[in-house]
Scaffold this active site. Structure first.
Site, PDB file in Angstrom:
ATOM      1  N   CYS A  68      -8.498  29.909 -24.645  1.00 57.22           N
ATOM      2  CA  CYS A  68      -9.842  29.383 -24.384  1.00 57.22           C
ATOM      3  C   CYS A  68      -9.747  28.260 -23.345  1.00 57.22           C
ATOM      4  CB  CYS A  68     -10.451  28.854 -25.680  1.00 57.22           C
ATOM      5  SG  CYS A  68     -12.125  28.228 -25.430  1.00 57.22           S
ATOM      6  N   CYS A  72     -11.123  21.282 -26.601  1.00 59.39           N
ATOM      7  CA  CYS A  72     -11.402  20.708 -27.934  1.00 59.39           C
ATOM      8  C   CYS A  72     -10.074  20.277 -28.592  1.00 59.39           C
ATOM      9  CB  CYS A  72     -12.113  21.743 -28.798  1.00 59.39           C
ATOM     10  SG  CYS A  72     -13.478  22.560 -27.942  1.00 59.39           S
ATOM     11  N   CYS A  75      -8.428  22.115 -31.570  1.00 55.31           N
ATOM     12  CA  CYS A  75      -8.396  23.579 -31.640  1.00 55.31           C
ATOM     13  C   CYS A  75      -7.109  24.208 -31.124  1.00 55.31           C
ATOM     14  CB  CYS A  75      -9.584  24.155 -30.883  1.00 55.31           C
ATOM     15  SG  CYS A  75      -9.670  25.954 -31.087  1.00 55.31           S
ATOM     16  N   CYS A 112     -18.767  37.013 -40.338  1.00 52.03           N
ATOM     17  CA  CYS A 112     -18.849  36.070 -39.212  1.00 52.03           C
ATOM     18  C   CYS A 112     -17.777  36.377 -38.180  1.00 52.03           C
ATOM     19  CB  CYS A 112     -18.632  34.639 -39.694  1.00 52.03           C
ATOM     20  SG  CYS A 112     -19.720  34.151 -41.014  1.00 52.03           S
ATOM     21  N   CYS A 143     -23.131  37.112 -38.535  1.00 52.33           N
ATOM     22  CA  CYS A 143     -23.051  35.789 -37.906  1.00 52.33           C
ATOM     23  C   CYS A 143     -22.057  35.870 -36.753  1.00 52.33           C
ATOM     24  CB  CYS A 143     -22.579  34.749 -38.931  1.00 52.33           C
ATOM     25  SG  CYS A 143     -22.385  33.103 -38.200  1.00 52.33           S
ATOM     26  N   CYS A 203     -26.445  27.991 -37.838  1.00 51.32           N
ATOM     27  CA  CYS A 203     -25.344  27.483 -38.660  1.00 51.32           C
ATOM     28  C   CYS A 203     -24.689  26.398 -37.810  1.00 51.32           C
ATOM     29  CB  CYS A 203     -24.369  28.618 -38.959  1.00 51.32           C
ATOM     30  SG  CYS A 203     -22.880  28.071 -39.815  1.00 51.32           S
ATOM     31  N   ARG A 275     -21.627  24.625 -46.407  1.00 52.21           N
ATOM     32  CA  ARG A 275     -20.376  25.377 -46.573  1.00 52.21           C
ATOM     33  C   ARG A 275     -19.158  24.455 -46.597  1.00 52.21           C
ATOM     34  NH1 ARG A 275     -20.135  29.386 -42.384  1.00 52.21           N
ATOM     35  NH2 ARG A 275     -21.658  30.424 -43.690  1.00 52.21           N
TER      36      ARG A 275
END
Ligand code: SAM
Ligand code: DTB
Ligand code: SF4
Length: 328
Positions: A68, A72, A75, A112, A143, A203, A275
């Protein structure tokens, strides 16, 4: 301070979410109540708004892993950090549907799909749109979390049958800049706005344990609780510290702080699914039980999150059995 809290607690629960958006001060006041007072208030608000003793089960699948371009700091899938995550291209429609079938058989209610993208390309969406129909035919909610979306991409996903879009704000606006430099908090809000306008349910939650202060956590909750309408689902992730990421050596989250945060979220988001998200593999049964008591009513269910482990299905089934909690 106590008076402010009383106002929040004594008013009709549904009114708090709709008309009076809780200020950061009120959120702080709630969070700082004596522990037993806070969790018992959260518990009664929970039971007034949801079927008691039930939990929503979502199974997560990483449909495109690694490489990616974003940075972040938490991550493992960012191309900038040396982690052991494998890099894949987008999973085929058949493979995604096979995973969804397994999720259904294991008892999940929602499927998801996560992709390690800054944002999806239109050609990726073309592949993904037909998948949604197949998943819905299995009787599962859908999702996706694919990064930033334009308004027209959100509309296409809605039309194809997407029920929820996950897009986290992660932390306070101020601290966000220290965690991610390749996009802004404002851009996150824009995507959430596009999703909301399309009619897809939102979400949107965050991560704790990034090195943020309590106040950053309160500010995050304040932004989320001020959304109109409030998100239908709010994941609270505890940082999974992955070797090779800049946050690999962060301090552990204090378990009681996690319970307090969940209870506070329940009070200010009375109708939202909260969640208990990443991090459960390192949590005791007792800590999770306290989180459920305090208003958490959704979990990721299945052996893996995106690249890291989640409790085994049998372990979660045993925990639900011990606590007398049923799946929705
Ligand atoms: N790439 C898309 C994006 O960032 O919007 C979707 C996938 S991304 C992995 C989804 C969310 O997972 C992040 O916003 C973050 O809240 C959470 N996450 C990622 N790495 C994590 C970690 N190590 N521990 C806990 N949560 C994490
Ligand atoms: C969310 O809030 N948490 C999930 C999901 N949405 C996509 C992701 C957790 C990722 C944990 C680290 C990993 O497995 O890579
Ligand atoms: Fe990419 Fe999402 Fe990971 Fe950020 S959180 S590096 S956008 S996969």
């Amino acid at each position: 301070m106590i008076t402010d809290i009383d106002i929040v607690i004594k008013s009709d629960r549904s009114v708090i979410g709709k008309e009076e958006k809780p200020t950061v001060e009120i959120i702080k006041g709630l969070y700082s109540l004596p522990f037993n007072d806070l969790i018992s208030k959260a518990h009664s608000i929970h039971n007034a708004n949801f079927e008691p003793n039930t939990v929503q089960l979502s199974t997560l699948v990483n449909i495109k892993s690694g490489a990616c371009p974003e940075d972040c700091s938490y991550c493992p899938q960012s191309i900038r950090y040396k982690t052991n995550v494998s890099t894949t291209t987008l999973m085929s429609v058949e493979d995604i549907l096979e995973k969804a079938k397994k999720a259904k058989e294991s008892g999940a209610g929602r499927f998801c799909m996560g992709a390690a993208w800054r944002s999806p390309k239109d050609k990726d969406l073309k592949v993904l749109l037909p998948v949604l129909k197949g998943i819905k035919e299995l009787g599962l909610e859908t999702c996706m979390t694919l990064g930033m979306l334009t308004a027209s991409q959100a509309d296409k996903l809605k039309e194809a049958g997407l029920d929820y879009y996950n897009h986290n704000l992660d932390t306070s606006e101020n601290f966000y800049k220290k965690i991610i430099t390749t996009r802004t908090f404002e851009q996150r809000l824009e995507t959430i706005n596009n999703v909301q306008k399309s009619g897809i349910k939102v979400c949107c939650g965050g991560i704790i344990g990034l090195g943020e202060t309590d106040n950053d956590r309160f500010e995050l909750l304040h932004v989320i609780a001020s959304m109109e309408p409030q998100p239908e689902s709010v994941p609270i992730n505890t940082l999974v510290k992955v070797k090779g990421t800049p946050l690999q050596d962060e301090q552990d989250v204090e378990p009681i702080d996690l319970v307090r945060l969940i209870a506070t979220a329940r009070v200010i988001l009375p109708k939202t699914y909260i969640r208990l998200s990443a991090g459960r593999s390192s949590m005791s049964d007792e800590l999770q039980a306290l989180c459920f008591f305090s208003g958490a009513n959704s979990i990721f269910y299945g052996e893996e999150l995106l690249t890291t482990e989640n409790p085994k299905i049998n372990k979660d089934k045993a925990l639900m059995e011990k606590l007398g909690i049923m799946s929705e």
